[in-house]
Design a protein around this motif. Structure first.
Motif, PDB file in Angstrom:
ATOM      1  N   UNK A   1       7.178   5.948 -10.865  1.00 46.36           N
ATOM      2  CA  UNK A   1       6.594   6.855  -9.872  1.00 46.36           C
ATOM      3  C   UNK A   1       6.642   6.193  -8.505  1.00 46.36           C
ATOM      4  N   UNK A   2       6.271   6.934  -7.478  1.00 43.79           N
ATOM      5  CA  UNK A   2       6.235   6.383  -6.118  1.00 43.79           C
ATOM      6  C   UNK A   2       4.831   5.958  -5.697  1.00 43.79           C
ATOM      7  N   UNK A   3       3.894   5.989  -6.626  1.00 46.14           N
ATOM      8  CA  UNK A   3       2.504   5.656  -6.290  1.00 46.14           C
ATOM      9  C   UNK A   3       2.332   4.154  -6.089  1.00 46.14           C
ATOM     10  N   UNK A   4       1.505   3.783  -5.121  1.00 41.63           N
ATOM     11  CA  UNK A   4       1.179   2.391  -4.841  1.00 41.63           C
ATOM     12  C   UNK A   4      -0.275   2.132  -5.223  1.00 41.63           C
ATOM     13  N   UNK A   5      -0.511   1.018  -5.903  1.00 44.69           N
ATOM     14  CA  UNK A   5      -1.869   0.605  -6.251  1.00 44.69           C
ATOM     15  C   UNK A   5      -2.470  -0.173  -5.084  1.00 44.69           C
TER      16      UNK A   5
END
Length: 287
Positions: free
Chosen positions: A132-136
């Motif tokens: 995914x393109x999500x950043x933590x």
């Protein structure tokens, strides 16, 4: 593809933090146990070893501790911060005066076990978002006095930093909205106040508030405690007009599902406040 450089800690922050730790641990008399049991000129070689696998962090703090305790200790790191290691891996070796070595031992280990724990847990969250393109991202929920170090540890684990403090970005939360008179009013006031380099993010609880924030020109919107179907709808409504951040009840079990909604950022305090220290130990190898 742009270059990706490893994170770095400013030396003055490391030195000041280690000095405070020494003031706490050594007090006014120093390590009286080592003074009582070890001859002044005795030397030793010791190694910090991983007793479980994880992601290493805090080597600069450990090296600073062995440097500040006194002259003559030689330190060699076998790995670098951000390295994933297995149990049994030697991380660092220190040799020289035994009294000084043992006086700095706990301070060095405290920093390394704590920061490595954060890096390790962060890496697990990051792994769940693969594909995914999500950043933590971390939050401002950090140990007082250790924020720079803990946020550095997040980056060593593959995560990203949220704002460092109240002074580097505007985040309008529910209490600000309540006092300011609504989402639009709060954003308008913030826009009039902020310089052109200051980002404005607003926290919302509903999709109706999201629409209001988008219409008011928020740069980013924090979607607080929304379930996955609602997050998916928020992404569709926003259609790229602002960055979207999901927060609230973010767990390892849920993180993958949140990431698959198409959200840009996922922030959680768990990676800094709930990380178990990585089990590292220092043992005398040669005396």
């Amino acid at each position: 593809m742009s270059a990706s450089y490893p994170p770095a800690l400013p030396r003055h922050i490391v030195e000041a933090t280690v000095r405070r730790a020494f003031e706490e641990d050594l007090g006014q008399a120093g390590d009286i146990t080592s003074q009582a049991t070890i001859a002044p000129g005795a030397t030793a070689v010791a190694r910090i070893n991983a007793r479980e696998g994880g992601v290493v962090c805090g080597l600069d703090c450990a090296k600073m501790a062995f440097s500040l305790i006194g002259p003559g200790l030689e330190v060699q790191a076998y790995v670098s911060d951000g390295t994933t290691i297995e149990a049994g891996t030697d991380v660092l070796e220190v040799r020289g005066n035994a009294r000084m070595l043992l006086a700095a031992e706990r301070t060095a280990l405290n920093f390394m076990t704590h920061l490595s724990g954060i890096s390790t847990l962060t890496s697990r969250f990051v792994a769940e978002t693969e594909g995914t393109d999500a950043h933590i991202c971390c939050t401002r929920k950090t140990t007082p006095g250790l924020r720079a170090l803990e946020k550095y540890a997040v980056k060593c684990g593959g995560g990203h930093n949220h704002r460092f403090g109240l002074d580097d970005a505007i985040l309008i939360k529910d209490n600000h909205i309540a006092v300011a008179g609504g989402v639009a009013a709060a954003i308008a006031a913030a826009r009039a106040f902020a310089g052109h380099l200051v980002a404005i993010e607003v926290e919302v609880d509903t999709l109706e508030q999201l629409e209001e924030a988008l219409a008011a020109g928020a740069d980013a919107v924090l979607l607080d405690n929304m379930d996955e179907p609602t997050l998916t709808r928020a992404v569709a409504i926003t259609a790229g007009r602002a960055k979207l951040e999901a927060s609230g009840n973010v767990t390892l079990e849920r993180i993958a599902a949140i990431a698959r909604t198409g959200i840009d950022y996922i922030s959680t305090s768990r990676i800094t406040m709930a990380a178990t220290p990585l089990d590292l130990g220092l043992d005398i190898a040669i005396s």
